[in-house]
Design an enzyme around this catalytic site. Sequence first.
Site, PDB file in Angstrom:
ATOM      1  N   HIS A 276     -54.578 -52.322  41.955  1.00 26.90           N
ATOM      2  CA  HIS A 276     -55.080 -53.742  42.736  1.00 26.90           C
ATOM      3  C   HIS A 276     -54.541 -53.451  44.045  1.00 26.90           C
ATOM      4  O   HIS A 276     -55.519 -54.016  45.082  1.00 26.90           O
ATOM      5  CB  HIS A 276     -55.105 -54.601  41.741  1.00 26.90           C
ATOM      6  CG  HIS A 276     -56.120 -55.690  42.285  1.00 26.90           C
ATOM      7  ND1 HIS A 276     -57.519 -55.295  42.433  1.00 26.90           N
ATOM      8  CD2 HIS A 276     -56.036 -56.950  42.612  1.00 26.90           C
ATOM      9  CE1 HIS A 276     -58.373 -56.524  42.753  1.00 26.90           C
ATOM     10  NE2 HIS A 276     -57.731 -57.321  43.390  1.00 26.90           N
ATOM     11  N   TYR A 311     -56.109 -61.409  54.391  1.00 27.91           N
ATOM     12  CA  TYR A 311     -55.371 -60.811  54.439  1.00 27.91           C
ATOM     13  C   TYR A 311     -55.150 -60.920  55.924  1.00 27.91           C
ATOM     14  O   TYR A 311     -53.962 -59.826  56.727  1.00 27.91           O
ATOM     15  CB  TYR A 311     -56.525 -59.910  54.431  1.00 27.91           C
ATOM     16  CG  TYR A 311     -56.610 -59.208  53.019  1.00 27.91           C
ATOM     17  CD1 TYR A 311     -56.031 -59.006  51.947  1.00 27.91           C
ATOM     18  CD2 TYR A 311     -57.992 -59.615  52.529  1.00 27.91           C
ATOM     19  CE1 TYR A 311     -55.830 -58.284  51.131  1.00 27.91           C
ATOM     20  CE2 TYR A 311     -57.972 -58.805  50.772  1.00 27.91           C
ATOM     21  CZ  TYR A 311     -56.892 -59.087  50.806  1.00 27.91           C
ATOM     22  OH  TYR A 311     -56.926 -58.231  48.776  1.00 27.91           O
TER      23      TYR A 311
END
Length: 333
Positions: A276, A311
């Site tokens: 992941h 992010y």
Amino acid sequence: MASTDAQKAERAERGLLAGATPEMGAALAGWLARLGHERRLSPKTREAYARDVSTFLGLLAQHLGRRPGLDDLAGLNPRDVRAVIAARRAEGPEGIAPRTQMRFLAAARSFARHLEREGLGKVGALAAVRAPRIARTLPRPLAPADARALADPATRAGEEREPWVLARDAAVLALLYGSGLRISEALGLMRRDMPEPGRGDQILVHGKGGKTRMVPVLRPVLEMIDAYARACPYDLEPTAPLFRGAKGGPLSPRIVQLAVERMRGALGLPDSATPHALRHSFATHLLGRGGDLRSIQELLGHASLSTTQIYAAVDSATLMAAWKAAHPRARQD
């Protein structure tokens, strides 16, 4: 894999209905139908919701001393709900994680909203109890060189494994990093989802909640997938899983995780280097190279931009770490 998930969901739903009173069972059946048809939740999510509501009703039965009916739900007060949550939290030697507690409460609230919509009663006590707080941790992406090394077949050249297995694992990991797929999405691909060699650079991905999206694939990644498909000893039918296990069945995510664990040790990578993490790396590296959040949101299949925005925080944290490591004044402080 999808059929197995659907079977698990059906078993969980049957288990939920089996322990209910007739009146409660009818209400639960209507709720389950709504989850499957109107909300179009994935089989895995339906299974989790059915198990959580089954657990909620079971713990409530222990608290009340009888199987709960719809009137019992309507008569709950916040103290009753907290008692059930406390009992759920205490299960297991170390209790359960806050995220699991939050899903447990979310499932019960979903059923309560269904009851209110259908005029079967209002369970106000569930709304009055706050969900547990979850510490929001930043994703931990890999450095570009490390991400590429995990997807490089040469990294495992010394392993005593069949060449097609090594080609398969490299193709899966290249998809995770090159296209930002979840491992379940990569392993859920069928042969027909892939473009013919030289005839396209996009694949159809089946994401969470049954949603589909088109995702671009780099030419080197398509070549790796094609190399695996040619080496695979099994017949890759158009409607069958693309990635196969050693015995020909669907490839298990655990096999990919174990492959990464072996490479992690060989490359000296931290425990955070997981399959992941390649998806996190895809998003972070795109953002660092000027990609905009909206486009990255679409590529990742996030329902909300707020999920993708994390992010941006990762990229800022990386820049600050680099500044502290390189700037003379930062090193002095």
